[in-house]
Design a protein around this motif. Structure first.
Motif, PDB file in Angstrom:
ATOM      1  N   ALA A 384      -6.829  15.513   9.865  1.00 41.79           N
ATOM      2  CA  ALA A 384      -7.281  14.413   9.021  1.00 41.79           C
ATOM      3  C   ALA A 384      -8.204  14.874   7.898  1.00 41.79           C
ATOM      4  O   ALA A 384      -8.774  14.048   7.190  1.00 41.79           O
ATOM      5  CB  ALA A 384      -7.998  13.365   9.869  1.00 41.79           C
ATOM      6  N   LEU A 385      -8.360  16.194   7.720  1.00 38.28           N
ATOM      7  CA  LEU A 385      -9.238  16.697   6.673  1.00 38.28           C
ATOM      8  C   LEU A 385      -8.757  16.221   5.306  1.00 38.28           C
ATOM      9  O   LEU A 385      -7.574  16.277   4.990  1.00 38.28           O
ATOM     10  CB  LEU A 385      -9.280  18.226   6.712  1.00 38.28           C
ATOM     11  CG  LEU A 385     -10.240  18.907   5.735  1.00 38.28           C
ATOM     12  CD1 LEU A 385     -11.686  18.566   6.060  1.00 38.28           C
ATOM     13  CD2 LEU A 385     -10.026  20.414   5.751  1.00 38.28           C
ATOM     14  N   ALA A 386      -9.715  15.774   4.495  1.00 37.66           N
ATOM     15  CA  ALA A 386      -9.393  15.249   3.164  1.00 37.66           C
ATOM     16  C   ALA A 386      -8.786  16.326   2.274  1.00 37.66           C
ATOM     17  O   ALA A 386      -8.686  17.505   2.655  1.00 37.66           O
ATOM     18  CB  ALA A 386     -10.659  14.672   2.529  1.00 37.66           C
ATOM     19  N   GLN A 387      -8.412  15.925   1.059  1.00 36.22           N
ATOM     20  CA  GLN A 387      -7.709  16.831   0.154  1.00 36.22           C
ATOM     21  C   GLN A 387      -8.630  17.624  -0.759  1.00 36.22           C
ATOM     22  O   GLN A 387      -8.213  18.639  -1.306  1.00 36.22           O
ATOM     23  CB  GLN A 387      -6.725  16.024  -0.700  1.00 36.22           C
ATOM     24  CG  GLN A 387      -5.601  15.383   0.106  1.00 36.22           C
ATOM     25  CD  GLN A 387      -4.594  14.693  -0.793  1.00 36.22           C
ATOM     26  OE1 GLN A 387      -4.958  14.047  -1.772  1.00 36.22           O
ATOM     27  NE2 GLN A 387      -3.322  14.824  -0.468  1.00 36.22           N
ATOM     28  N   GLY A 388      -9.852  17.178  -0.957  1.00 38.68           N
ATOM     29  CA  GLY A 388     -10.746  17.931  -1.828  1.00 38.68           C
ATOM     30  C   GLY A 388     -11.863  17.077  -2.386  1.00 38.68           C
ATOM     31  O   GLY A 388     -11.981  15.881  -2.077  1.00 38.68           O
ATOM     32  N   TYR A 389     -12.707  17.719  -3.214  1.00 37.53           N
ATOM     33  CA  TYR A 389     -13.785  17.045  -3.924  1.00 37.53           C
ATOM     34  C   TYR A 389     -13.383  16.875  -5.397  1.00 37.53           C
ATOM     35  O   TYR A 389     -12.963  17.848  -6.042  1.00 37.53           O
ATOM     36  CB  TYR A 389     -15.077  17.861  -3.877  1.00 37.53           C
ATOM     37  CG  TYR A 389     -15.723  17.995  -2.520  1.00 37.53           C
ATOM     38  CD1 TYR A 389     -15.719  16.949  -1.598  1.00 37.53           C
ATOM     39  CD2 TYR A 389     -16.382  19.178  -2.161  1.00 37.53           C
ATOM     40  CE1 TYR A 389     -16.321  17.079  -0.362  1.00 37.53           C
ATOM     41  CE2 TYR A 389     -16.999  19.315  -0.931  1.00 37.53           C
ATOM     42  CZ  TYR A 389     -16.966  18.266  -0.038  1.00 37.53           C
ATOM     43  OH  TYR A 389     -17.580  18.404   1.182  1.00 37.53           O
TER      44      TYR A 389
END
Length: 527
Positions: A384-389
């Protein structure tokens, strides 16, 4: 119903026969004349109309739409409307400092900003140019901005479909140690991996068809967008939406619709705690309390569990981050809340979510694994880690450690697989855990609403005690501090004197700067 497309979430729930009734403590900012009682089909119509209005304002598929307004659940309705027409909503707390808000808008470069006249005035005053090519106000008409109620709601409003790995929504982190980061989630990471896992009627902790669910949240933050997908899919009997954690404001709605499940910010649990002491307290029917964002201090937890008249009420405590979603969870009961070691139990965060997350602990300097039972930097693996900042790709890349994600938290992984949180790496002090010491102080100071330890410019501990009236007896402090690491006399403040994030967390760096004129932090490498 399994959540999938946030743009058609309410349509699909209405078509499936969902009969949930939503009760608000005040009308929506985007529908101020429509009252405080909403059904699923009325919400679906509001999302469709809002999507048409955004399209009429010029929003197109792929555009970023920033939202910064007063705290209410219509943050998520606006986000669903933007998703419906193929745009990417970016939810920004209006409680952000103006400098931080304009910094985030500069990173986002949104095609449109949906906001209030007051927030728009702040942004215009602070920036050289307009905060977005199109500005839309939800409250009053402002020169140079569109007025949401005046926009055409009859036009086509999608839905525009997107791939599961395309950007879905942008949320910002709490910002306790500086300018918040802008986190990009996709449908796969936020809906498929997080909301679908939660949108199951797990025995004992799942939402039931007869539940009365109450939420008290900061609706511009990431948790509530996922919460919206879950609650609309599970369709409890009633949902109470509180935008204020003032006890006198919340009490009438809580008494009119006594909840069986409560989810609130840790700071809101603290603020609403006086209600638990009333003879006919509104939490008598609660079977399940849920807390996220941060640990709840033990005295608060115990007060709510005792307030329930259910035979075995549960408290489910989750730990996670905007970038990852929930990572661990554990349960508390009346027995554990009254145990001799209760002052340290809430920092024991439980075990990783089964099948979903893995944790490891490394030395923050060498990045080598440390033995179980030894403190170190907490790393995680999750699908579930997001795609970036947004605007900070180097910062995002720097937090990856050999396939693991650095949380920025310092903790201990125990032999039984559970984890204890000690401090944020940026806030840690040599020879002590600030968080553990704060729990002990709160346990010993019943009059304290909150205890916080920050570091001065020399790296020494600086205790702060928050009370209802900004006063504290010296002898009470001396007795509470016995046996703890050496602490100077505390600064005593009232609740509103403490700088906070939109979720009610203490902005520790800002607090240290407020008290000393400067602020010292850890390396800052992992924040």
């Amino acid at each position: 119903m399994r959540p999938h497309d946030m743009g058609t979430l309410f349509d699909e729930a209405a078509a499936g026969g969902a009969r949930t009734v939503f009760h608000l403590d005040r009308p929506f900012d985007i529908a101020p004349d429509a009252g405080t009682r909403w059904t699923v089909d009325k919400l679906a119509a509001l999302v469709r109309a809002t999507a048409a209005r955004l399209a009429a304002a010029g929003v197109r598929p792929g555009d970023r739409v920033a939202v910064a307004k007063d705290n209410h659940w219509d943050y998520d309705l606006l986000a669903c409307a933007a998703v419906r027409i193929g745009a990417v909503p970016a939810q920004l707390s209006a409680r952000l400092d103006t400098a931080d808000l304009t910094t985030l808008l500069d990173r986002l470069r949104p095609a449109a900003l949906v906001t209030t006249s007051a927030v728009l005035a702040r942004c215009r005053e602070a920036a050289a140019g307009p905060p977005a090519p199109v500005c839309v106000t939800v409250d009053t008409a402002v020169p140079g901005a569109a007025h949401l109620p005046a926009l055409d709601a009859s036009g086509p409003s999608g839905p525009v479909r997107r791939h599961a790995d395309e950007p879905l929504v942008i949320h910002h982190t709490s910002g306790t140690t500086g300018v918040p980061k802008l986190v990009v989630h996709s449908t796969r990471t936020l809906v498929h991996k997080l909301a679908r896992f939660e949108a199951v009627r797990h025995p004992g902790i799942g939402i039931r068809p007869d539940d009365v669910l109450c939420t008290v949240s900061a609706y511009g933050h990431g948790r509530t967008f996922c919460w919206t997908a879950v609650v609309v899919s599970l369709a409890p009997a009633e949902v109470l939406v509180l935008t204020s954690d003032d006890p006198d404001t919340a009490d009438p709605l809580l008494r009119a619709h006594r909840p069986t499940v409560v989810e609130a910010l840790p700071s809101s649990y603290t603020r609403l705690r006086p209600l638990t002491a009333r003879l006919d307290n509104p939490f008598r029917r609660v079977r399940l309390y849920i807390s996220t964002y941060d640990a709840v201090h033990p005295p608060v937890l115990g007060a709510y569990l005792r307030a329930s008249r259910r035979p075995r009420p549960l408290w489910m405590q989750g730990w996670g981050q905007t970038e990852t979603g929930p990572l661990t969870f554990r349960f508390h009961t009346r027995r554990s809340a009254l145990a001799p070691d209760a002052a340290s139990t809430t920092r024991r965060l439980g075990r990783p979510v089964p099948v979903k997350t893995r944790l490891r602990v490394v030395d923050p300097d060498t990045l080598r694994p440390v033995p179980r039972g030894r403190p170190g930097l907490l790393l995680v693996r999750t699908a579930a880690l997001a795609q970036g900042y947004v605007g900070e790709p180097d910062r995002w890349d720097a937090k990856h450690v050999g396939g693991w994600w650095a949380t920025g938290d310092v903790g201990v992984l125990h032999r039984d697989g559970s984890v204890s949180l000690l401090d944020r790496e940026a806030d840690r002090l040599p020879g002590m855990s600030c968080l553990h010491t704060e729990d002990l102080l709160e346990h010993r100071l019943p009059q304290a609403m909150e205890c916080v330890i920050v570091r001065d410019q020399d790296g020494a501990p600086l205790p702060v005690v928050v009370t209802a009236d900004g006063r504290l007896d010296r002898d009470a402090w001396k007795q509470a501090a016995q046996g703890l690491p050496a602490l100077p006399p505390p600064t005593v403040l009232a609740w509103d004197d403490v700088p906070r994030t939109g979720t009610g967390k203490v902005r520790r760096t800002a607090l240290a700067r407020q008290l000393t004129g400067a602020a010292a932090t850890g390396t800052g490498r992992w924040t």
